[in-house]
Scaffold this motif. Structure first.
Motif, short mmCIF file in Angstrom:
data_model
loop_
_atom_site.label_atom_id
_atom_site.label_comp_id
_atom_site.label_asym_id
_atom_site.label_seq_id
_atom_site.Cartn_x
_atom_site.Cartn_y
_atom_site.Cartn_z
N SER A 110 83.62 60.05 42.30
CA SER A 110 83.27 59.40 43.56
C SER A 110 82.43 58.14 43.37
O SER A 110 82.58 57.18 44.14
CB SER A 110 82.53 60.38 44.47
OG SER A 110 81.30 60.79 43.87
N ASP A 111 81.56 58.10 42.35
CA ASP A 111 80.68 56.94 42.12
C ASP A 111 81.10 56.12 40.90
O ASP A 111 80.31 55.35 40.38
CB ASP A 111 79.24 57.42 41.93
CG ASP A 111 78.67 58.08 43.17
OD1 ASP A 111 78.86 57.53 44.26
OD2 ASP A 111 78.06 59.16 43.04
N GLU A 112 82.33 56.27 40.47
CA GLU A 112 82.79 55.61 39.25
C GLU A 112 83.92 54.62 39.54
O GLU A 112 84.55 54.65 40.60
CB GLU A 112 83.29 56.65 38.25
CG GLU A 112 82.22 57.58 37.73
CD GLU A 112 82.78 58.62 36.77
OE1 GLU A 112 82.10 58.95 35.79
OE2 GLU A 112 83.91 59.12 37.02
N VAL A 113 84.17 53.76 38.55
CA VAL A 113 85.31 52.84 38.60
C VAL A 113 86.03 52.88 37.25
O VAL A 113 85.42 53.17 36.22
CB VAL A 113 84.87 51.39 38.90
CG1 VAL A 113 84.23 51.29 40.26
CG2 VAL A 113 83.95 50.87 37.82
N LEU A 114 87.31 52.58 37.28
CA LEU A 114 88.09 52.43 36.05
C LEU A 114 88.38 50.95 35.88
O LEU A 114 88.93 50.31 36.78
CB LEU A 114 89.39 53.23 36.14
CG LEU A 114 90.25 53.22 34.87
CD1 LEU A 114 89.52 53.92 33.72
CD2 LEU A 114 91.60 53.88 35.13
N VAL A 115 87.98 50.41 34.72
CA VAL A 115 88.13 48.99 34.43
C VAL A 115 89.17 48.81 33.33
O VAL A 115 89.11 49.47 32.29
CB VAL A 115 86.79 48.38 34.00
CG1 VAL A 115 86.97 46.96 33.47
CG2 VAL A 115 85.80 48.38 35.16
N ALA A 116 90.13 47.92 33.59
CA ALA A 116 91.07 47.50 32.55
C ALA A 116 90.43 46.34 31.81
O ALA A 116 90.22 45.26 32.38
CB ALA A 116 92.39 47.08 33.18
N TYR A 136 90.95 50.65 28.51
CA TYR A 136 90.35 51.00 29.79
C TYR A 136 89.01 51.69 29.53
O TYR A 136 88.84 52.40 28.54
CB TYR A 136 91.25 51.95 30.58
CG TYR A 136 92.57 51.34 30.99
CD1 TYR A 136 92.72 50.72 32.22
CD2 TYR A 136 93.66 51.39 30.13
CE1 TYR A 136 93.93 50.15 32.59
CE2 TYR A 136 94.88 50.82 30.49
CZ TYR A 136 95.01 50.20 31.73
OH TYR A 136 96.20 49.63 32.08
N THR A 137 88.07 51.49 30.45
CA THR A 137 86.75 52.12 30.36
C THR A 137 86.35 52.65 31.73
O THR A 137 86.49 51.95 32.74
CB THR A 137 85.69 51.12 29.86
OG1 THR A 137 86.09 50.59 28.57
CG2 THR A 137 84.33 51.80 29.70
N LEU A 138 85.85 53.89 31.75
CA LEU A 138 85.36 54.53 32.97
C LEU A 138 83.85 54.31 33.04
O LEU A 138 83.12 54.64 32.12
CB LEU A 138 85.68 56.03 32.93
CG LEU A 138 85.44 56.83 34.21
CD1 LEU A 138 86.38 56.38 35.32
CD2 LEU A 138 85.62 58.32 33.93
N LEU A 139 83.38 53.77 34.18
CA LEU A 139 81.98 53.36 34.30
C LEU A 139 81.38 53.81 35.62
O LEU A 139 82.08 53.98 36.62
CB LEU A 139 81.87 51.83 34.23
CG LEU A 139 82.31 51.17 32.92
CD1 LEU A 139 83.33 50.10 33.19
CD2 LEU A 139 81.10 50.61 32.18
N ARG A 143 78.46 57.46 26.81
CA ARG A 143 79.74 57.55 27.50
C ARG A 143 80.85 56.87 26.70
O ARG A 143 80.59 56.17 25.73
CB ARG A 143 79.65 56.94 28.89
CG ARG A 143 78.61 57.59 29.79
CD ARG A 143 78.81 57.21 31.23
NE ARG A 143 80.12 57.64 31.72
CZ ARG A 143 80.55 57.43 32.96
NH1 ARG A 143 79.76 56.81 33.84
NH2 ARG A 143 81.74 57.82 33.35
N GLY A 144 82.08 57.09 27.13
CA GLY A 144 83.20 56.41 26.49
C GLY A 144 83.04 54.91 26.62
O GLY A 144 82.80 54.39 27.71
N GLY A 145 83.18 54.20 25.50
CA GLY A 145 82.79 52.80 25.46
C GLY A 145 83.91 51.80 25.67
O GLY A 145 85.00 52.12 26.14
#
Length: 335
Positions: free
Chosen positions: A32-38, A103-106, A96-98
């Motif tokens: 809910s509070d995250e974004v996926l960045v390409a 793609y990175t989840l932030l 977290r996954g870097g």
């Protein structure tokens, strides 16, 4: 229907840089509070190879390293007020996954908008060194026309910190390799000393005359910072960007210096909403300053994503000049 996958460099415990493997992982969906960045640009930092070599208690086999990146938001959680397609920069938490991935989840609060006038690769070069430099300078109380020393001004953190200190109205002295001397002087640096010359502290004392340093910003090590403490005057500030001071480097009730540590990653575990608001404002200011030419970003050199472990080896050995950056294609759904 199969889950989409993406390419990422993953870590093997105890194997160092030789243990980085290019793997294909299932594409995560944001909470809910995250974004996926390409990711469209990824920058390397010394902390990256150090963590890969040393490991962390919260890392397991398959951890994706990397802290700095720029990319396009392609998915966002229900509580996120951010437009899909937004171009953002970030400094990811080490836990977290870097960024060494397509793609990175932030966490949404850890994103920084990128000005239109700033290209992806330049923006990617700024978060870790730029925000570290900003945090280091922020340790000093507001003052003008005081003398400060920045060690390692040929590196990204020291380079940005020295410029920020000049803009604050401080008289800035630096250590750097001779090849950086003329360029640093053109930026308003008062004097550049060759750190390989054992007499440079005496040369600095001679240049200062009766004055003493009000601040020392050290980018080398805790022991190196401690060795510079005698250069500080009364109520001076010793700011450690590498390591920290476990014990006072000077006798009690002498020059009464203050000791500071800088730990950008710690905000991910200990920062509150106001801390993040201030950090995002600092990131916006840094990027705007580079975009409009008030601040010069570190030089860049590029490598292919498939050659990332080799680029880290070069960074670790001190090869090259500037930030190591790789470009990735803009996702087809956005391009």
């Amino acid at each position: 229907m199969s889950t989409p996958q993406y390419a990422a460099w993953t870590w093997t415990p105890g194997a160092g840089l030789d243990g980085l493997n290019l793997a294909h992982l299932p594409l995560p969906m944001p909470g809910s509070d995250e974004v996926l960045v390409a990711n469209t640009a990824i920058a390397l930092n010394p902390v990256d190879w150090k963590m890969i070599d040393w490991g962390r208690d919260d890392w397991q086999l398959g951890q994706v390293p990397g802290v700095d990146g720029v990319g396009i938001v392609i998915a966002a959680g229900s509580a996120v007020n951010l437009r899909i397609g937004s171009r953002v920069a970030y400094h990811q938490a080490l836990s977290r996954g870097g960024s060494f991935a397509e793609y990175t989840l932030l966490d949404a609060h850890a994103l920084y908008p990128v000005p239109d006038a700033l290209d992806d690769t330049t923006a990617a070069s700024l978060p870790c060194p730029g925000l570290t430099a900003w945090q280091a300078l922020d340790k000093l109380p507001a003052c003008h026309n005081r003398d400060v020393l920045v060690t390692g001004a040929g590196g990204a953190v020291g380079y940005l910190l020295a410029q920020l200190a000049v803009q604050r109205g401080l008289r800035v002295w630096v250590t750097a390799a001779p090849k950086h001397r003329e360029h640093l002087l053109q930026l308003g640096i008062a004097g550049v000393f060759d750190y390989r010359d054992a007499q440079w502290p005496e040369q600095l004392r001679a240049a200062l005359g009766p004055r003493r340093l009000h601040g020392v910003f050290d980018t080398v090590s805790g022991s190196h910072a401690a060795s510079l403490a005698p250069l500080l005057g009364y109520n001076g500030h010793l700011v450690c960007i590498q390591d920290r001071q476990e014990s006072a480097p000077l006798p009690t009730f002498s020059t009464a210096i203050s000791l500071h540590e800088v730990a950008l990653n710690s905000i991910h575990a200990h920062g509150d909403a106001l801390d993040w608001q201030v950090l995002r404002q600092a990131a916006a200011s840094l990027m705007c300053s580079v975009a409009d030419g008030r601040l010069q970003a570190p030089a860049k050199q590029f490598f292919d994503f498939a050659e990332l472990p080799d680029a880290l080896r070069r960074l670790k050995s001190g090869q090259g000049n500037g930030k190591w950056i790789t470009r990735l294609p803009v996702p087809a759904v956005i391009a």
